[in-house]
Design a protein around this motif. Sequence first.
Motif: not given
Lengths: 1079, 462
Positions: A830-837, A106-121
Amino acid sequence: MPSTKRYWQDLAQLDPSAEVVSRNANEFNAPLPIDQVLGDSTITGASTGRRDFLKFLGFSLSAATLAACETPVIKSIPYVTKPEDITPGVANWYASTYFDGDDFASVLVKTREGRPIMIKGNPRFGINRDPNLVNTSSINARINSSVVTLYDSERLQGPHKAGAASDWATADKAIAEGLAAAVASGKRAVLLSNTIISPSSKAAIAALSTKLGGKLEHVQYDTVSQAALTNANAKSFGQRMFPDYDLTQADVLVGIDADFLGGWGNATEYAWQYTSRRRPETVSAVRPMSRHWQFESRMSITGANADERIALKPSRLPLVALALYDAVAKGSGAAGTGAGSIDEHTDHAIQKCAEELLKAKGKSIVFSGSSDEGVQTVINGINALLGNYGTTIDVVNGTSFKQGDDAAVAQLVKDMNAGTVGALLIVGVNPAYSLPNAADFKEGLKKTALTVSFSGYADETASLCGWMVPDNHWLESWNDYSPKPGHYTTAQPTIRPLFDTRQWQESLLRWSGSTVNYHNFIQDNWRATMPTVAFTEVWNKGLHDGVHQAFTPVRTASAFAGDINAAAASARKSAEGAGAFELQLYTKDSIGNGLHANNPWLQEMPDPLTKVTWDNYVLMAPSDLLTTVGKKTFNDLYIGEQSPAYLLKVTVNGLTLELPAVPAPGMAPGAVAIALGYGRGENGERVGRAACLRNEDGTHAPVGKNAYVFSHWANGHLNYGAASATVEFTGNMYPLALTQTQMTDMDRHSVVKQTTFATWSEHKPHETYNHRHMLAVHADVNEDGVIDARDKVPTTEVDLWAEHPVAQVGHRWGMSIDLNGCIGCGACITACSIENNVPVVGKDEVRRSRDMHWLRLDRYYSSDMTHEKGKAEGKGKIERYLDMEVPSAQPKVVFMPVMCQHCNHAPCETVCPVAATTHSNEGLNQMAYNRCIGTRYCANNCPYKVRRFNWFNYVTEKFGQVNPAWDELGRMVLNPDVVVRSRGVIEKCSLCVQEIQATKLKAKKEGRPVRDGEVDCACESACGTGAIVFGDLNDPDSRISKLVKAERTYHALEEIGVQPNISYMAKVRNVEETEHHHA
Amino acid sequence: MQHEAAIREPLILGHRTYHDITNDIVGPIENKPAKGWFVLITISSLIAVYGIGCILYLISNGIGSWGLNKTVDWAWDITNFVWWVGIGHAGTLISAVLLLFRQRWRMAVNRSAEAMTIFAVIMAALFPVLHMGRVWMAYWVLPLPNQFGSLWVNFNSPLLWDVFAISTYFSVSVVFWYIGLIPDFATIRDRVVKPWQKKFYSVLAFGWTGNAKAWTRFEEVSLVLAGIATPLVFSVHSVVSFDFATSVVPGWHTTIFPPYFVSGAVFSGFAMVQTLLLIMRKVMKLEAYVTIKHIEYMNIVIIVTGSIVGVAYITELFISWYGGVEYESYAFINRATGPYWWSYWAMMTCNVISPQVFWVRSLRRNLTFTFFMSIIVNIGMWFERFVIIVTSLHRDYMPSAWTMFHPTWVDAGLFIGTLGIFSTLYLLFARYFPVLALNEVKSILKTSGESYKKEAEQQHHH
């Protein structure tokens, strides 16, 4: 323009005759003497001539033309009507569910201006979270990094017929007709899928089947199958399913070849359950710290976490199951199977393990990853003898996972070749790549009239299908799932489909003649199956939370009805036929079964144990490898930039793969292991970014080699091993990219601190396992009247520097990392890489030790040599150090996540000539990228070596294949709150300062203090085991304030005096012997 | 007139008049250079062009063109920097310290040593600039007023101290060198006949008249500058050593570094002076001025400083054991026995063992052997910096971060390139500038010239 230097104010001045003056008095006196003026020779003598006039005209014209040119259009169009729930700059989170046939969360999807950019539990709901933890939920690296594949430009962008672009109307018509024709011809019409745990998807399949007169068969195929286990359960308990395990209730865990924290079963759930029993602080008499035994061939992360680990060749593992059964049976007064001895060490371990199991009856679990039904039945027998069914294992209310039916798959391939399959729809699986008899499958495809693939890529299977009707990415899809009875989760789209794709369920509905869309279909299905008065409320809440708990099943006991003797015979048989080397295939924690091979973040995520990126390889015991390649010392096996790996030739049943060898401490001698999931796109299929990379000459080469060729059918099951393999050295070398090349901790106790539960129980941390470094000072500290070497103070109290004013003022951010909680899964990386580009740099750069990970997961093997031991043996320091570099053959393992330690006396800050890295008043060590000139002095002076330098501009074509930030589409995954760093600057962990700032701002607007656990540090929220805790050290009630006072807490390299804000908690192993502190 | 003891070896051999000296030194500037000069400058400028190409490649591609990695963030770049700065030490030591100590033998060698210093410092300064990730922002290390608000440099950073130390050292060296050149330029100005040469040297001669007042002021300025430059000899390399000494890296964090670096610098500087002078002496036929005695004096400096360096190495080893710090202890054991053992032993052999052969008089007066040794010492000193930088970094606190460093062709290209640029500049200097301080040499002709000494002796006997 040259001047004529003749000026006059009026004509009178020019010709001062009275006549003119008087004429001028008359305002409208015509005509003006223009001819006279122009005819004046002094004027025509002016040097501003006709040519000049033309020049000025030309200039004006071109200037006007240039000015009329369009300025570049910047498409930052504001919302004319702002959508209700989108505020530019503010992230929206949507609850959803990830399931790909293997991984569930079960996840939460973070979207910014309509773009999903991050997934966390999903930290509030779902089976993959520890209800006692704040702000975390267990997911793995494959799940959180799956967001990038949404923006993969190699995805299919619409339906294709025979490889050529088509359209949906044509496809719908042709496929519906094809299906009808297949059914009419009396041939089989089959939907081949991965495990489907979605009730509505099943309903959609049923709908199409109904349309086809019930003739559509559904065959489920698990790429890495557990059919032996589910079939054994069918025989043992009359129900073919994957059981529901509850590790929170287990005092003793025994894994036999089951990597239950990594690739086996529903690891995202087991991970938090497992660690909930591994924190010594929460131990009580009724809930002791769990004991974990692991019998395995290859060191898995599960084995790395085990208290007792016994490495055996794969063929010995079934015998372990039998011996354990006998030992448990003996203790329970049941009949044994007459299992023989394995070897003295193992026999002893099994005996001891059985004793512990018998002491924890009803509070233990024995797992097995065997592909043999007999072995699984024996395991069921053990669990039954121990009374675990109904307490820690539930087979009545089992899970929906692993429904794959190997026999049905095998039959399907046979029928396809026999020409009796008329239509084949394929979803979620890639049999042309992953089946052991993939060649037969491909041949069969040709004999099947209608072949339809729903794959998002023109992959190995899809490219051979008549129709490719691409499914949406899961982030573009609606769905529901039911992993367990009564537990429903929803998946909702977080972006409109980027391409002309359609959800496969919706396609099925179209072909069944239905016009209802899948979203409504799910609602209808819920309405029908979950009759409730307030449906809208249930649905909306379920969608909002991502989870709907319809009912909670009661743990139910079941009687074991398996035939132990038959099972034992089968198990014994599976242990036979062992050659000099036995092969085991496994799935890596990064790539999994190959579905994720196109994900650059996963390719560059180092394997938790070997630390290798971008390749699969042969794992071998170092001693075996030395013999195979004819070398003598462990150092000969070093793999680094200029030290490539030995390229071996592995032959099984006449099939050969050439793969590099990686020495793997902990590997059972005689065993070799190869990871599945590599070698995608071997025939030039475009299977997605990063799975198959372009060579310099333009050809594509897959990353790694496909090891599925070594899998085979055994007793009707897919089997991932071979009893006999030959391994030869080719004489060639192969470069491998490792992020960590040194294997041991060199007996450095201030880096990693470890102890045993027995020692920990004595609660004398500073004298035993967590001693403080002392410094002799010139003051009578011990008040014995003399100043001498005995006057010592802790090094932390000695300071050359003025304190930063961070204590007790405002916030002071810090992090605590529990080495007992860290199982080494790597989701934080990977979470760190995703969050911090964080850029992906590719194999070649990793090989040069230039990986950019802000957070790395150090893995240390224990060595047979320690200073204490060496001194006792009278070994000199030089010899000791050399020995320490060599890990034990069967080492203990510790994982240590390391990011910037945010030192309060940061050595990096003082040495930067331009003050690009400074200390914040909240205790953070900050980087001003714009100010950095890249002297790298800070990186040299960082004792933790966490600073990363942008050696190149990674947003260039050179890195385009691997770095999502290069191509237009891939760039959409970038976090707009974090700048993409340019070439020549240093970067490092910021403790997700963007999230800290956002949270502070939110709290400020709401007029309240920041709540503990509110800041969403990427690594913390990715760590489902709660090993990483972030918080405010100045808040006395925060979790971290309490954790830093814990007895296990220490600062890495405390004695240097850099005073980090990151603290670690010593690893405690639940082994009996006490460890004595050595000075 | 000052008298010099008869047993002192003469510093100017044979019978030379003032005019002979002028002819010997200015002659090569006026005449066409020898073929050898053309051959040398062709080779060296080709290498220089290659080096400039490498620099451009580096700047356009990024620091990733070097072999550095996440653990070893400095290697050849800073090794070369420290090596070149070290070489740049001999010049000022000879011109300033020896001036203060009234060492007459400095007259013959100071000019070329100072030229070497200046060119070496230019080469050295290249590296800290080029090693920056964003070289175009290099000016940010200067405390300039800026439009970024109150953004200022970090005065705590040893790298900033470097900026000041190197720039001060460079400017003082240039001024000192130039002041010394003025009378000699004037001499050339007065002799040359070609108009452009006349113009060129009269600008350089700065209106020198050669009257007594000018000479007095010249002496005074030289003395004042020597006074200013002398502390710089010690400060520059001390500051460079702070880059390492003030860090937390085991193997760098050592209080012995300043004196150890300074003596190492003098050691390598003299070796480089030997290398260059021995060639120049031969090619430009300066045997009468740069005598065996000069060479011997410099070899004695090499023994002394080499021995200081040796003591420093051994002290480091001792302290790493005596200090009992795990990381420190490992750093030194790793240096000697780890994967880079060969560089450590190359350093030890070249710097500690080999200079000791100069205790043998015949060897330190042997030109061929001295030349060979000067090369060995410079190799050794390059390895010293490599050992300090790379072997300390590649295995420090966290074993997980341990790596190996492997240089690339760009690493090598830059080093070789600076050798080329340096040689080109030096060759141009030898062609157009007086390679000996001819007017100063003249000042010791009557006291230290061979024929005059003999004359004086004969008079004494009479």
